[in-house]
Design an enzyme around this catalytic site. Sequence first.
Site, PDB file in Angstrom:
ATOM      1  N   ASP A   9       0.847  -1.175   0.000  1.00  0.00           N
ATOM      2  CA  ASP A   9       0.000   0.000   0.000  1.00  0.00           C
ATOM      3  C   ASP A   9       0.903   1.252   0.000  1.00  0.00           C
ATOM      4  O   ASP A   9       2.112   1.123   0.238  1.00  0.00           O
ATOM      5  CB  ASP A   9      -0.839  -0.090   1.294  1.00  0.00           C
ATOM      6  CG  ASP A   9      -1.609   1.153   1.578  1.00  0.00           C
ATOM      7  OD1 ASP A   9      -2.459   1.513   0.759  1.00  0.00           O
ATOM      8  OD2 ASP A   9      -1.356   1.789   2.632  1.00  0.00           O
ATOM      9  N   ASP A  11      -0.249   5.136   1.061  1.00  0.00           N
ATOM     10  CA  ASP A  11      -0.518   6.107   2.132  1.00  0.00           C
ATOM     11  C   ASP A  11      -0.519   5.420   3.494  1.00  0.00           C
ATOM     12  O   ASP A  11      -1.276   4.471   3.704  1.00  0.00           O
ATOM     13  CB  ASP A  11      -1.867   6.794   1.914  1.00  0.00           C
ATOM     14  CG  ASP A  11      -1.902   7.573   0.611  1.00  0.00           C
ATOM     15  OD1 ASP A  11      -2.010   6.943  -0.450  1.00  0.00           O
ATOM     16  OD2 ASP A  11      -1.812   8.803   0.668  1.00  0.00           O
ATOM     17  N   LYS A 164      -9.055  -4.238  -3.665  1.00  0.00           N
ATOM     18  CA  LYS A 164      -7.620  -4.440  -3.860  1.00  0.00           C
ATOM     19  C   LYS A 164      -7.320  -5.930  -4.032  1.00  0.00           C
ATOM     20  O   LYS A 164      -6.409  -6.307  -4.761  1.00  0.00           O
ATOM     21  CB  LYS A 164      -6.855  -3.888  -2.654  1.00  0.00           C
ATOM     22  CG  LYS A 164      -6.825  -2.352  -2.583  1.00  0.00           C
ATOM     23  CD  LYS A 164      -6.023  -1.876  -1.356  1.00  0.00           C
ATOM     24  CE  LYS A 164      -5.771  -0.375  -1.410  1.00  0.00           C
ATOM     25  NZ  LYS A 164      -4.976   0.104  -0.250  1.00  0.00           N
ATOM     26  N   ASP A 187      -1.364  -0.824   6.154  1.00  0.00           N
ATOM     27  CA  ASP A 187      -1.576  -0.149   7.441  1.00  0.00           C
ATOM     28  C   ASP A 187      -3.052  -0.022   7.807  1.00  0.00           C
ATOM     29  O   ASP A 187      -3.372   0.219   8.958  1.00  0.00           O
ATOM     30  CB  ASP A 187      -0.997   1.282   7.409  1.00  0.00           C
ATOM     31  CG  ASP A 187      -1.826   2.213   6.527  1.00  0.00           C
ATOM     32  OD1 ASP A 187      -2.095   1.838   5.362  1.00  0.00           O
ATOM     33  OD2 ASP A 187      -2.238   3.278   7.001  1.00  0.00           O
ATOM     34  N   ASP A 191      -6.660  -2.612   3.592  1.00  0.00           N
ATOM     35  CA  ASP A 191      -5.640  -3.523   3.069  1.00  0.00           C
ATOM     36  C   ASP A 191      -5.930  -4.991   3.384  1.00  0.00           C
ATOM     37  O   ASP A 191      -5.319  -5.879   2.794  1.00  0.00           O
ATOM     38  CB  ASP A 191      -4.256  -3.119   3.588  1.00  0.00           C
ATOM     39  CG  ASP A 191      -3.919  -1.694   3.192  1.00  0.00           C
ATOM     40  OD1 ASP A 191      -4.216  -1.333   2.044  1.00  0.00           O
ATOM     41  OD2 ASP A 191      -3.400  -0.948   4.038  1.00  0.00           O
TER      42      ASP A 191
HETATM   43  O1  LIG Z   1      -5.945   7.442  -1.107  1.00  0.00           O
HETATM   44  C1  LIG Z   1      -6.147   6.929   0.018  1.00  0.00           C
HETATM   45  O2  LIG Z   1      -7.121   7.221   0.719  1.00  0.00           O
HETATM   46  C2  LIG Z   1      -5.267   5.847   0.536  1.00  0.00           C
HETATM   47  O3  LIG Z   1      -4.365   5.426  -0.428  1.00  0.00           O
HETATM   48  P1  LIG Z   1      -3.605   3.993  -0.220  1.00  0.00           P
HETATM   49  O4  LIG Z   1      -4.551   2.953  -0.692  1.00  0.00           O
HETATM   50  O5  LIG Z   1      -2.344   4.103  -1.037  1.00  0.00           O
HETATM   51  O6  LIG Z   1      -3.320   3.877   1.281  1.00  0.00           O
END
Ligand SMILES: O=C(O)COP(=O)(O)O
Length: 245
Positions: A9, A11, A164, A187, A191
């Site tokens: 992932d 963020d 995902k 995180d 996920d």
């Molecule tokens: O855009 C977001 O809210 C989170 O993005 P991510 O899936 O890379 O954690």
Amino acid sequence: MRVRIVFTDIDGTLTINRRSYRLALKAVEALRLLVDKGVIVSLVSSNALPIVVGLSRYIGLNGPVVGESGALVYSDEWGIVELTNMSARGVYLDLLEKYSEYVDDSWQNRFRLYEYALKMREKYLGRAGEIVDEMRRYVESRHEGYTLEYSGYAIHVHAKSVGKGVAVKYILDKLGISSSEALGIGDSVMDVDFIKYLGYRAAVGGSDEELLKYCNTVAESPSGFGLAEIISRVLNGMGDEDSSE
Ligand SMILES: O=C(O)COP(=O)(O)O
């Protein structure tokens, strides 16, 4: 331990903490090291696809990427692969109007095809869980086949069939790699959807409790620093295997 592919992932997982967009340089170094060792590294994100492709390219990664929470996959070889034909645009516009007190538009929506994002207004961040639950109930009762999830960074509105996990399974299948040779790192509760299918399941420090239930490795350090810790364990494990051969 034999890991051929790492799905991570972005963020909260590559960044310095779970609120920032700033990458942890240790995380970037660790991912590059994996690529240098011949491991495939794929970014799996809810961000708009151009952001994920750009980041993958400039970090120097080598795997297919997932954008829009799994609605889209991209690789130089396959081009853009659309894993749904259900656009959540109408649903997101409805939410933007109905819940304007709590949420704001995301600039990325102009670059999205199927999955749309809303940003929780700063003053409501403390009540995010309760507001997201209310918005989800509204979506599921008014827009059949659609739902929403909250990453901590944004609320993501998409068809229920998008995830995902679907995208990660698509990539494994196309590459002919078994899920038992794949490591997932994340995180947030969002996920769980892809990590639960993989042989090696890791969470960075400070992850959502719900994700921890599915992981067999949890880093001590937070976010990107935790990712670097997990990758160093993987590389050490691979070294052990090599030397025993
Ligand atoms: O855009 C977001 O809210 C989170 O993005 P991510 O899936 O890379 O954690």
